[in-house]
Design a protein around this motif. Structure first.
Motif, short mmCIF file in Angstrom:
data_model
loop_
_atom_site.label_atom_id
_atom_site.label_comp_id
_atom_site.label_asym_id
_atom_site.label_seq_id
_atom_site.Cartn_x
_atom_site.Cartn_y
_atom_site.Cartn_z
N UNK A 185 7.56 1.01 -9.92
CA UNK A 185 7.20 2.17 -9.10
C UNK A 185 5.71 2.07 -8.79
N UNK A 186 5.37 1.98 -7.51
CA UNK A 186 3.99 1.96 -7.07
C UNK A 186 3.64 3.39 -6.68
N UNK A 187 2.68 3.97 -7.39
CA UNK A 187 2.28 5.36 -7.14
C UNK A 187 0.76 5.44 -7.20
N UNK A 188 0.12 5.33 -6.03
CA UNK A 188 -1.34 5.37 -5.97
C UNK A 188 -1.86 6.74 -5.52
N UNK A 189 -0.95 7.66 -5.23
CA UNK A 189 -1.34 9.00 -4.79
C UNK A 189 -1.57 9.88 -6.01
N UNK A 190 -2.72 10.53 -6.05
CA UNK A 190 -3.02 11.41 -7.18
C UNK A 190 -2.08 12.62 -7.17
N UNK A 191 -1.73 13.12 -8.35
CA UNK A 191 -0.88 14.31 -8.39
C UNK A 191 -1.64 15.53 -7.88
N UNK A 251 0.82 -1.21 0.00
CA UNK A 251 0.00 0.00 0.00
C UNK A 251 0.85 1.26 0.00
N UNK A 252 2.13 1.15 0.31
CA UNK A 252 3.02 2.31 0.40
C UNK A 252 3.60 2.66 -0.96
N UNK A 253 3.39 3.90 -1.40
CA UNK A 253 3.99 4.36 -2.65
C UNK A 253 5.51 4.38 -2.49
N UNK A 254 6.22 3.81 -3.47
CA UNK A 254 7.67 3.77 -3.40
C UNK A 254 8.20 3.14 -4.69
#
Length: 188
Positions: free
Chosen positions: A144-150, A117-120
């Motif tokens: 690269x896991x990036x689930x946070x919206x810009x 679940x951690x973006x990294x």
């Protein structure tokens, strides 16, 4: 009954198939040779190659397909596992890959890996073991896991402002992990 043990370094032999027997001799020179026991000497690690994902894959999904080809022509593969590890200390769970095609001697192994679940930025680490317990641990690729919206902000024109003629629309956008690819403007 008298038991005897001997330790033998198998790395002194080439990998392959061997027959093992025991020769017992009494002081009176009577001899008994046991029946052969067939063994496989295998000190060579597994070969592993990545199929998917490609290096530097960016994803916002909750899972990703990991697929490798692996072979061990002598004793065969016992297990193939995958784990995501980041340089910052974040790790995903170690998950087992299943034989998707081929045999335990040469095949394709895959899993739908549940992402942390951690973006990294994560290294995909593969743990492949043959049945002789030789282990190959390899960092195959980076994802690269990036689930946070810009972040996106309209800078001008201001909300509820009046406009006529030619106007300039300015926006600010940032994403600290993967960056911004594009910023389309919509008029509705």
């Amino acid at each position: 009954i008298s038991y005897r043990n001997v330790t033998f370094d198998t790395t002194r032999l080439r990998d392959g198939y061997y027959n093992l027997s025991v020769n017992a001799t009494t002081q009176g020179t009577a001899t008994n040779i046991t029946a052969n026991v067939s063994i496989i000497i295998d000190n060579t690690g597994v070969n592993v190659s990545l199929v998917t994902p490609t290096n530097n894959t960016n994803t916002s999904a909750t899972s990703i397909s990991i697929q490798v080809t692996a072979n061990d022509s002598l004793s065969g593969l016992g297990t193939v596992d995958a784990q995501l590890r980041s340089p910052t200390g974040n790790t995903g769970t170690r998950q087992s890959l299943s034989l998707a095609s081929g045999t335990i001697y040469s095949g394709t192994w895959s899993v739908t890996y549940t992402l942390p679940a951690t973006d990294d930025t994560y290294n995909v680490t593969i743990f492949a073991n043959d049945t002789a317990l030789n282990q190959k641990v390899t960092n195959i690729t980076t994802i690269i896991v990036d689930t946070t919206r810009p972040n996106a902000t309209t800078l001008s024109p201001v909300n509820s402002g009046n406009a006529s003629g030619t106007i300039t629309v300015r926006a600010g956008a940032n994403d600290t992990l993967t960056g911004i690819v594009n910023v389309p403007f919509q008029f509705r």
